[in-house]
Design a protein around this motif. Structure first.
Motif, short mmCIF file in Angstrom:
data_model
loop_
_atom_site.label_atom_id
_atom_site.label_comp_id
_atom_site.label_asym_id
_atom_site.label_seq_id
_atom_site.Cartn_x
_atom_site.Cartn_y
_atom_site.Cartn_z
N ALA A 246 0.84 -1.20 0.00
CA ALA A 246 0.00 0.00 0.00
C ALA A 246 0.87 1.24 0.00
CB ALA A 246 -0.94 0.00 1.20
N ALA A 247 1.94 1.24 0.79
CA ALA A 247 2.84 2.39 0.85
C ALA A 247 3.50 2.63 -0.51
CB ALA A 247 3.91 2.16 1.92
N TYR A 248 3.97 1.57 -1.12
CA TYR A 248 4.67 1.69 -2.39
C TYR A 248 3.74 2.11 -3.54
CZ TYR A 248 7.74 0.56 -6.29
OH TYR A 248 8.49 0.64 -7.43
N TYR A 249 2.66 1.38 -3.74
CA TYR A 249 1.81 1.63 -4.90
C TYR A 249 0.89 2.84 -4.74
CZ TYR A 249 3.49 -2.76 -6.75
OH TYR A 249 4.29 -3.74 -7.24
N ALA A 250 0.48 3.18 -3.53
CA ALA A 250 -0.39 4.34 -3.34
C ALA A 250 0.38 5.65 -3.44
CB ALA A 250 -1.09 4.26 -1.98
N ASN A 251 1.70 5.58 -3.47
CA ASN A 251 2.52 6.77 -3.60
C ASN A 251 3.19 6.88 -4.97
OD1 ASN A 251 2.64 8.30 -0.96
ND2 ASN A 251 2.84 6.17 -0.31
N PRO B 43 -1.82 4.72 -17.07
CA PRO B 43 -1.98 3.28 -17.20
C PRO B 43 -1.06 2.49 -16.26
CG PRO B 43 -0.78 4.15 -19.07
CD PRO B 43 -1.23 5.33 -18.27
N ASP B 44 -0.09 3.15 -15.64
CA ASP B 44 0.84 2.47 -14.75
C ASP B 44 0.38 2.43 -13.29
OD1 ASP B 44 2.60 1.99 -16.86
OD2 ASP B 44 3.58 3.93 -16.58
N VAL B 45 -0.69 3.13 -12.96
CA VAL B 45 -1.19 3.14 -11.58
C VAL B 45 -1.89 1.83 -11.30
CG1 VAL B 45 -2.84 4.22 -10.00
CG2 VAL B 45 -1.38 5.63 -11.43
N ALA C 9 -8.23 1.68 -3.78
CA ALA C 9 -9.04 1.24 -4.91
C ALA C 9 -8.15 0.79 -6.06
CB ALA C 9 -9.95 2.37 -5.38
N LEU C 10 -8.73 -0.02 -6.92
CA LEU C 10 -8.10 -0.43 -8.16
C LEU C 10 -8.74 0.36 -9.29
CD1 LEU C 10 -8.21 -4.29 -7.63
CD2 LEU C 10 -6.30 -2.74 -7.16
N PRO C 11 -7.96 1.01 -10.14
CA PRO C 11 -8.53 1.75 -11.26
C PRO C 11 -9.20 0.81 -12.26
CG PRO C 11 -6.21 2.33 -10.93
CD PRO C 11 -6.51 1.14 -10.07
N VAL C 12 -10.33 1.24 -12.79
CA VAL C 12 -11.03 0.50 -13.84
C VAL C 12 -10.64 1.15 -15.16
CG1 VAL C 12 -13.27 -0.14 -14.79
CG2 VAL C 12 -12.95 -0.05 -12.32
N ARG C 13 -10.08 0.38 -16.04
CA ARG C 13 -9.58 0.91 -17.32
C ARG C 13 -10.70 0.98 -18.35
NH1 ARG C 13 -5.43 3.12 -15.02
NH2 ARG C 13 -4.09 1.61 -14.00
N ASP C 14 -11.65 1.91 -18.11
CA ASP C 14 -12.77 2.07 -19.03
C ASP C 14 -12.77 3.44 -19.71
OD1 ASP C 14 -13.45 3.70 -16.92
OD2 ASP C 14 -15.42 2.82 -16.57
N PRO D 180 -4.09 -6.67 -2.56
CA PRO D 180 -4.06 -7.74 -3.56
C PRO D 180 -2.76 -8.54 -3.55
CG PRO D 180 -4.37 -5.58 -4.60
CD PRO D 180 -4.19 -5.35 -3.15
N TRP D 181 -1.71 -8.03 -2.93
CA TRP D 181 -0.41 -8.70 -2.90
C TRP D 181 -0.19 -9.55 -1.66
CZ3 TRP D 181 -1.09 -3.75 -4.74
CH2 TRP D 181 -0.87 -3.59 -6.11
#
Length: 74
Positions: free
Chosen positions: A21-26, A39-41, A51-56, A68-69
Motif C-alpha cells: 500500500a505504501a509503495y503503490y499508493a505513492n 496506465p501504470d497506476v 481502490a483499483l482503477p477501472v480501465r474504461d 491484492p499482494w
C-alpha cells in the motif's frame, strides 16, 4: 524491512497497512497529473480508501478491503 524506492522518497511505512500500500499508493507520474489517467497506476488511494482503477476510459475505481499482494486488511 527495507523497501527499495520508499526510503528515497521519505515515505513512512508506519502510516500504511502494508509495504505494498505504501509503495503503490505513492506512485508519481510525470506525464499524468490525474493519476487515474495513468496506465501504470495499480493502486489508488483517495482519502476514503484504497481502490483499483477501472480501465474504461473514465475515472472509475473499485474499492478494495484487502491488499491484492499480501491480503493485509486495508
Amino acid at each position: 524491512m527495507k523497501v527499495v524506492g520508499l526510503e528515497n522518497r521519505s515515505i513512512a511505512l508506519e502510516k500504511y497497512p502494508c509495504v505494498h500500500a505504501a509503495y503503490y499508493a505513492n506512485y508519481e507520474c510525470e506525464h499524468h497529473p490525474n493519476l487515474l489517467e495513468c496506465p501504470d497506476v495499480l493502486l489508488y488511494y483517495d482519502g476514503e480508501g484504497y481502490a483499483l482503477p477501472v480501465r474504461d476510459g473514465g475515472p472509475s475505481v473499485v474499492y478494495i478491503k484487502y491488499c491484492p499482494w499480501c491480503a493485509t486488511k486495508l
